[in-house]
Structure formats: structure tokens, C-alpha cells
Design a protein around this motif. Structure first.
Motif, PDB file in Angstrom:
ATOM      1  N   VAL A 113       0.853  -1.192   0.000  1.00 23.39           N
ATOM      2  CA  VAL A 113       0.000   0.000   0.000  1.00 23.39           C
ATOM      3  C   VAL A 113       0.885   1.237   0.000  1.00 23.39           C
ATOM      4  CG1 VAL A 113      -1.833   1.262   1.184  1.00 23.39           C
ATOM      5  CG2 VAL A 113      -1.757  -1.226   1.328  1.00 23.39           C
ATOM      6  N   LYS A 114       0.575   2.181  -0.895  1.00 24.70           N
ATOM      7  CA  LYS A 114       1.269   3.460  -0.902  1.00 24.70           C
ATOM      8  C   LYS A 114       0.572   4.405   0.055  1.00 24.70           C
ATOM      9  CE  LYS A 114       2.651   7.247  -3.991  1.00 24.70           C
ATOM     10  NZ  LYS A 114       2.570   7.774  -5.385  1.00 24.70           N
ATOM     11  N   VAL A 115       1.313   5.032   0.956  1.00 23.27           N
ATOM     12  CA  VAL A 115       0.755   5.941   1.963  1.00 23.27           C
ATOM     13  C   VAL A 115       1.297   7.342   1.703  1.00 23.27           C
ATOM     14  CG1 VAL A 115       0.581   6.482   4.419  1.00 23.27           C
ATOM     15  CG2 VAL A 115       0.560   4.093   3.665  1.00 23.27           C
ATOM     16  N   GLU A 116       0.380   8.304   1.534  1.00 27.01           N
ATOM     17  CA  GLU A 116       0.778   9.680   1.269  1.00 27.01           C
ATOM     18  C   GLU A 116       0.140  10.624   2.292  1.00 27.01           C
ATOM     19  OE1 GLU A 116       1.015  10.529  -3.265  1.00 27.01           O
ATOM     20  OE2 GLU A 116      -0.667   9.138  -2.969  1.00 27.01           O
ATOM     21  N   ILE A 117       0.936  11.528   2.817  1.00 21.74           N
ATOM     22  CA  ILE A 117       0.443  12.554   3.740  1.00 21.74           C
ATOM     23  C   ILE A 117       0.093  13.785   2.922  1.00 21.74           C
ATOM     24  CG2 ILE A 117       0.924  13.915   5.800  1.00 21.74           C
ATOM     25  CD1 ILE A 117       0.918  10.873   6.224  1.00 21.74           C
ATOM     26  N   SER A 167      -2.270  19.597  10.137  1.00 22.82           N
ATOM     27  CA  SER A 167      -2.570  20.778  10.950  1.00 22.82           C
ATOM     28  C   SER A 167      -2.115  20.517  12.376  1.00 22.82           C
ATOM     29  CB  SER A 167      -4.065  21.093  10.908  1.00 22.82           C
ATOM     30  OG  SER A 167      -4.800  20.091  11.581  1.00 22.82           O
ATOM     31  N   GLU A 168      -2.539  21.364  13.281  1.00 22.24           N
ATOM     32  CA  GLU A 168      -2.161  21.182  14.681  1.00 22.24           C
ATOM     33  C   GLU A 168      -2.778  19.918  15.290  1.00 22.24           C
ATOM     34  OE1 GLU A 168      -3.253  24.660  16.778  1.00 22.24           O
ATOM     35  OE2 GLU A 168      -1.875  25.990  15.714  1.00 22.24           O
ATOM     36  N   SER A 169      -3.953  19.549  14.811  1.00 18.95           N
ATOM     37  CA  SER A 169      -4.661  18.429  15.451  1.00 18.95           C
ATOM     38  C   SER A 169      -5.208  17.402  14.469  1.00 18.95           C
ATOM     39  CB  SER A 169      -5.826  18.965  16.292  1.00 18.95           C
ATOM     40  OG  SER A 169      -6.741  19.664  15.469  1.00 18.95           O
ATOM     41  N   ALA A 170      -4.855  17.484  13.184  1.00 15.83           N
ATOM     42  CA  ALA A 170      -5.431  16.563  12.209  1.00 15.83           C
ATOM     43  C   ALA A 170      -4.467  16.312  11.059  1.00 15.83           C
ATOM     44  CB  ALA A 170      -6.752  17.116  11.679  1.00 15.83           C
ATOM     45  N   VAL A 171      -4.770  15.227  10.314  1.00 11.78           N
ATOM     46  CA  VAL A 171      -3.985  14.891   9.143  1.00 11.78           C
ATOM     47  C   VAL A 171      -4.894  14.212   8.119  1.00 11.78           C
ATOM     48  CG1 VAL A 171      -3.310  12.615  10.008  1.00 11.78           C
ATOM     49  CG2 VAL A 171      -1.863  13.774   8.325  1.00 11.78           C
ATOM     50  N   ILE A 172      -4.608  14.432   6.837  1.00 13.73           N
ATOM     51  CA  ILE A 172      -5.285  13.734   5.754  1.00 13.73           C
ATOM     52  C   ILE A 172      -4.295  12.748   5.160  1.00 13.73           C
ATOM     53  CG2 ILE A 172      -6.425  13.925   3.518  1.00 13.73           C
ATOM     54  CD1 ILE A 172      -8.016  15.134   5.780  1.00 13.73           C
ATOM     55  N   VAL A 173      -4.681  11.465   5.099  1.00 15.28           N
ATOM     56  CA  VAL A 173      -3.809  10.405   4.598  1.00 15.28           C
ATOM     57  C   VAL A 173      -4.494   9.727   3.418  1.00 15.28           C
ATOM     58  CG1 VAL A 173      -2.546   8.296   5.145  1.00 15.28           C
ATOM     59  CG2 VAL A 173      -2.899  10.028   6.921  1.00 15.28           C
ATOM     60  N   VAL A 174      -3.761   9.559   2.313  1.00 16.29           N
ATOM     61  CA  VAL A 174      -4.272   8.853   1.147  1.00 16.29           C
ATOM     62  C   VAL A 174      -3.581   7.497   1.053  1.00 16.29           C
ATOM     63  CG1 VAL A 174      -4.528   8.852  -1.359  1.00 16.29           C
ATOM     64  CG2 VAL A 174      -4.748  10.999  -0.074  1.00 16.29           C
ATOM     65  N   ALA A 181      -9.315  10.908   7.215  1.00 12.89           N
ATOM     66  CA  ALA A 181      -9.041  12.107   8.014  1.00 12.89           C
ATOM     67  C   ALA A 181      -8.910  11.684   9.474  1.00 12.89           C
ATOM     68  CB  ALA A 181     -10.168  13.119   7.855  1.00 12.89           C
ATOM     69  N   TRP A 182      -7.749  11.937  10.045  1.00 19.19           N
ATOM     70  CA  TRP A 182      -7.500  11.602  11.449  1.00 19.19           C
ATOM     71  C   TRP A 182      -7.489  12.894  12.258  1.00 19.19           C
ATOM     72  CZ3 TRP A 182      -7.133   6.551  13.028  1.00 19.19           C
ATOM     73  CH2 TRP A 182      -7.031   5.599  12.015  1.00 19.19           C
ATOM     74  N   ASN A 183      -8.400  12.978  13.220  1.00 16.79           N
ATOM     75  CA  ASN A 183      -8.558  14.192  14.026  1.00 16.79           C
ATOM     76  C   ASN A 183      -8.145  13.945  15.480  1.00 16.79           C
ATOM     77  OD1 ASN A 183      -9.802  15.695  11.835  1.00 16.79           O
ATOM     78  ND2 ASN A 183     -11.559  14.329  12.128  1.00 16.79           N
ATOM     79  N   LYS A 184      -8.196  15.003  16.252  1.00 19.94           N
ATOM     80  CA  LYS A 184      -7.904  14.957  17.687  1.00 19.94           C
ATOM     81  C   LYS A 184      -6.479  14.484  17.973  1.00 19.94           C
ATOM     82  CE  LYS A 184     -12.728  14.289  19.060  1.00 19.94           C
ATOM     83  NZ  LYS A 184     -13.704  13.467  19.821  1.00 19.94           N
ATOM     84  N   LEU A 185      -5.551  14.854  17.087  1.00 20.52           N
ATOM     85  CA  LEU A 185      -4.146  14.557  17.333  1.00 20.52           C
ATOM     86  C   LEU A 185      -3.543  15.643  18.216  1.00 20.52           C
ATOM     87  CD1 LEU A 185      -3.038  13.529  13.722  1.00 20.52           C
ATOM     88  CD2 LEU A 185      -4.077  12.107  15.512  1.00 20.52           C
ATOM     89  N   GLU A 186      -2.437  15.346  18.850  1.00 17.31           N
ATOM     90  CA  GLU A 186      -1.751  16.316  19.707  1.00 17.31           C
ATOM     91  C   GLU A 186      -0.851  17.205  18.853  1.00 17.31           C
ATOM     92  OE1 GLU A 186       0.265  14.532  22.957  1.00 17.31           O
ATOM     93  OE2 GLU A 186      -1.461  13.306  23.587  1.00 17.31           O
ATOM     94  N   SER A 187      -0.824  18.474  19.170  1.00 21.20           N
ATOM     95  CA  SER A 187      -0.012  19.408  18.395  1.00 21.20           C
ATOM     96  C   SER A 187       1.475  19.181  18.647  1.00 21.20           C
ATOM     97  CB  SER A 187      -0.387  20.846  18.757  1.00 21.20           C
ATOM     98  OG  SER A 187      -0.056  21.116  20.112  1.00 21.20           O
TER      99      SER A 187
END
Length: 394
Positions: A294-298, A302-309, A357-363
Motif C-alpha cells: 500500500v502506498k501511503v501519502e500525507i 494541521s495542529e490536530s489533524a492529518v489527511i492520509v491517502v 481524516a484523522w482528528n484529535k491529534l496532539e499538536s
């Protein structure tokens, strides 16, 4: 027998001075019962309290046995001899698993119409020394009859439990069902259920043949067995009742090359349920026998979220993906988790490219975006791991 304190009038302890009670008309008293109920009273409504400490005989000796005529689902209650102070008796018969976690004080609450209705049981009145026929009990099920005696003042005694199992018996007629599978794809199939004329209704569920994920749900919900699980969740979505007649359903979003089952419980003309019938089908394979990746791309951080493909290659049958904090990462445990954890909404199997979309991450914190795939032969490929750091909030 131990002395029992019988509350003749459940009232406030300030009733010794009526004039004072009248002056404090806004005062209330709350009685907290061991069954969990709260009984409220206004002090101005109280005249007095009386406690009786005389000994009472409220013993019960009931039994529940299969009926002599052998009818499927038919039982007999023998109330038996009762104590000399018993004036009336109520009984309810929930399934044993429904009250397995309840103590006797909690069971007392079930004898109110509201709680009985919530549990789906009826309250019956019986008399000492008499016998009663019970019809319509489900064959093969475990029940607990709860008997509650009352004295001449209507004060209840202690709950008497009698556990019993309804013997399995022959269903009325010859209820049978046929399940045909068509349009089998890597992610689903079409199932057509065809009952015969002796089937009054039926419950059914499509689920993984592997019981691991299902057993977790059953334990969490305190569901005793697969039959109860199918009956509980396998009703017609529109009517919330058993299905009737021929029915066709299209299933999708399943895992390629995986065994699924249609679990069915039939209902005969007398309302008796059959044992669970299982009809298996395997989804078509996807991918190849080569190593899957699987190819993983960021894409956005942001301060609390990320979009991963996540993009699987042509060899992939299915894959799993997750984001984990770098400082907490343990590769051996992560590999075991991704490969062996039963499918759930939190950790599904995916078959196509997916943007998450992964939310509620720590800054200002380092993370890994991880994915791992398996091929058409269910062989896992290498782990893909991409590091990123959320933006700092400072």
C-alpha cells in the motif's frame, strides 16, 4: 425466620410533631430502597410511621417442569405449599440471561408494570397449592421464574428464583428455507431467501463465518448464543418483525476471498423458533499471488489533524490502515493488531484507494501513518510506515 421490618406507611420521620410538619410544609423526604428506587413524600402529607417486627412466614416452594402432554414449549407451574402469612403471589418469567447480573433487590423492581413491559415479560398472579399451564415458551431456552409473595398488608417478601430449561421439541409442520447466492463479487453477493409454506416467518443475518468479531459483540451485549443474536438483530428493518415470504438482499463492502454466512432462524405456525441454520458463501478473490503493498501519502497536516491517502497496488486483496503516535509505537504489537484484530468500524478492511481524516491529534507531535495489505492468497505483505509531525500550537 428472621424478623422483617414491614413499612406500613412509607413516610417521613418528622411526623412525631404534626404542628411542626405543618409549619414546614415545603419539606420532603426521600426513601432509598435497596432495589434502587427513590420514594418521595411531602412532610405535610405524613401523619405517622409504624414499624412491625413480628415474625412472618412467607416461604414459597414452587417448581416449573415440562408439561405431561409433551407439547413443544409447554410447561407447568406447581406453586406448592406456601407460608402461613402468604396472601398473594406474583410471578414473572424472564429469560435467565436477562437477569443474570441482577441481585434479588434489583429483581424486585421488575414487578412494576413499567419495568415488566421494558423487560418484555408479563406479571401473573398465582395461588398457593395450585398448578398452572405455561404455553408458548421457547423450546431450548433457559428461563428463571421469579416468585414474589405478599402478606395481608400487601408488603412484599423476598424473591424466590426457580431456574428451568424448556426441552427442545418438534416444530409444527416441516418449516424449511432455501438460500440462493448470485452475482458473487470480491466485495459482496446477492442472497435470495425462499421459505416453504410451513415457515410463518424468519430472522436472518449476513455476517462473517469467522465468529471472533461476533463473539465480542455478544459478550459486550450479554447475548447468550448465536440464536438469540440472530433473533435480536435479524428482523425486517421496516417492520421490526420476522421476515415473511421470499426476500432478496444485495450485500456489498465485504472483504474479497472471505467466507461469509447467512444465519437463519425459522418461526413455525405456533411461534416456535428453529435452531440456527447456516448457509455459507465465499466472496470472489481480488488481487494476485504476488506481494501486496500500500502506498501511503500525507496530504494535509494541521495542529490536530492529518489527511492520509492510501493506495493499494494491483496485488492487493484488502488492507488496513491506522495512525499512531511515534512515541507509543511498537512494531511487533502493531503487526499483530493489524493482522489479527477482528474487523470493526474502528479498524475495517479496505479494498480500494481510501482517503482518511484523522482528528484529535496532539499538536507538535510525531506520528506514523501505517498500512499493510494482503494478497489474493491471504498472505500479508510488508508494512508501509510514513512519519509526519503535527504543527505546533505555539
Amino acid at each position: 425466620m428472621k424478623k422483617q421490618i414491614l413499612h406500613i406507611i412509607l413516610a417521613g420521620l418528622l411526623a412525631l410533631l404534626p404542628s411542626l410538619a405543618l409549619a414546614q410544609s415545603n419539606e420532603r423526604m426521600l426513601i432509598y430502597s435497596k432495589s434502587g428506587e427513590i420514594l418521595p413524600y411531602r412532610v405535610e402529607h405524613i401523619d405517622s410511621i409504624k414499624f412491625l417486627t413480628d415474625e412472618l412466614d412467607l416461604t414459597l416452594n414452587p417448581t416449573v417442569t415440562p408439561h405431561a402432554d409433551g407439547t413443544t414449549g409447554k410447561m407447568k407451574i406447581k406453586v406448592g405449599d406456601v407460608g402461613g402469612d402468604v396472601r398473594s403471589i406474583k410471578v414473572i418469567m424472564p429469560e435467565t440471561f436477562m437477569i443474570a447480573q441482577m441481585n434479588d433487590m434489583q429483581c424486585l423492581r421488575l414487578f412494576t408494570p413499567e419495568m415488566a413491559a421494558r423487560m418484555g415479560v408479563q406479571i401473573f398472579n398465582v395461588e398457593g397449592g395450585k398448578e398452572y399451564d405455561l404455553s408458548g415458551m421457547q423450546q431450548g431456552y433457559d428461563y428463571t421464574a421469579l416468585f414474589l409473595p405478599y402478606d395481608e398488608l400487601g408488603c412484599p417478601g423476598n424473591v424466590k428464583r426457580v431456574e428451568f430449561k424448556v426441552p427442545k421439541g418438534k416444530l409444527a409442520g416441516d418449516p424449511q428455507i432455501k438460500v440462493d447466492f448470485t452475482d458473487i463479487t470480491p466485495t459482496g453477493y446477492t442472497a435470495t431467501l425462499k421459505p416453504n409454506a410451513d415457515v410463518k416467518g424468519y430472522f436472518f443475518l449476513n455476517d462473517l463465518t469467522d465468529p471472533a468479531a461476533r463473539e465480542q459483540v455478544m459478550q459486550m451485549m450479554h447475548i447468550p448464543d448465536l440464536k438469540h443474536y440472530v433473533v435480536l438483530y435479524g428482523t425486517d428493518f421496516k417492520t421490526r418483525k420476522p421476515y415473511e415470504g421470499e426476500f432478496q438482499i444485495v450485500m456489498n463492502d465485504f472483504i474479497p476471498g472471505t467466507s461469509y454466512s447467512v444465519f437463519v432462524v425459522l418461526v413455525d405456525e405456533d411461534g416456535q423458533y428453529s435452531d440456527v441454520q447456516e448457509f455459507k458463501i465465499t466472496t470472489a478473490k481480488k488481487g494476485t499471488s504476488e506481494t501486496a503493498k500500500v502506498k501511503v501519502e500525507i496530504k494535509e497536516v494541521s495542529e490536530s489533524a492529518v489527511i492520509v491517502v492510501n493506495t493499494p497496488d494491483e496485488n492487493t486483496s484488502s488492507y488496513r490502515e491506522i495512525v499512531v503516535q511515534k512515541s507509543l509505537y511498537n512494531e511487533a504489537k502493531m503487526m499483530k493488531y493489524l493482522k489479527e484484530e477482528p474487523e470493526s468500524m474502528a479498524l475495517p478492511f479496505r479494498t480500494e484507494a481510501y482517503t482518511s481524516a484523522w482528528n484529535k491529534l496532539e499538536s507538535g507531535t510525531a506520528y506514523y501513518a501505517i498500512a499493510i495489505a494482503k494478497n489474493a492468497d491471504n498472505e500479508w505483505g510488508p508494512l508501509t510506515k510514513v512519519e509526519f509531525t503535527t504543527l505546533s500550537s505555539k
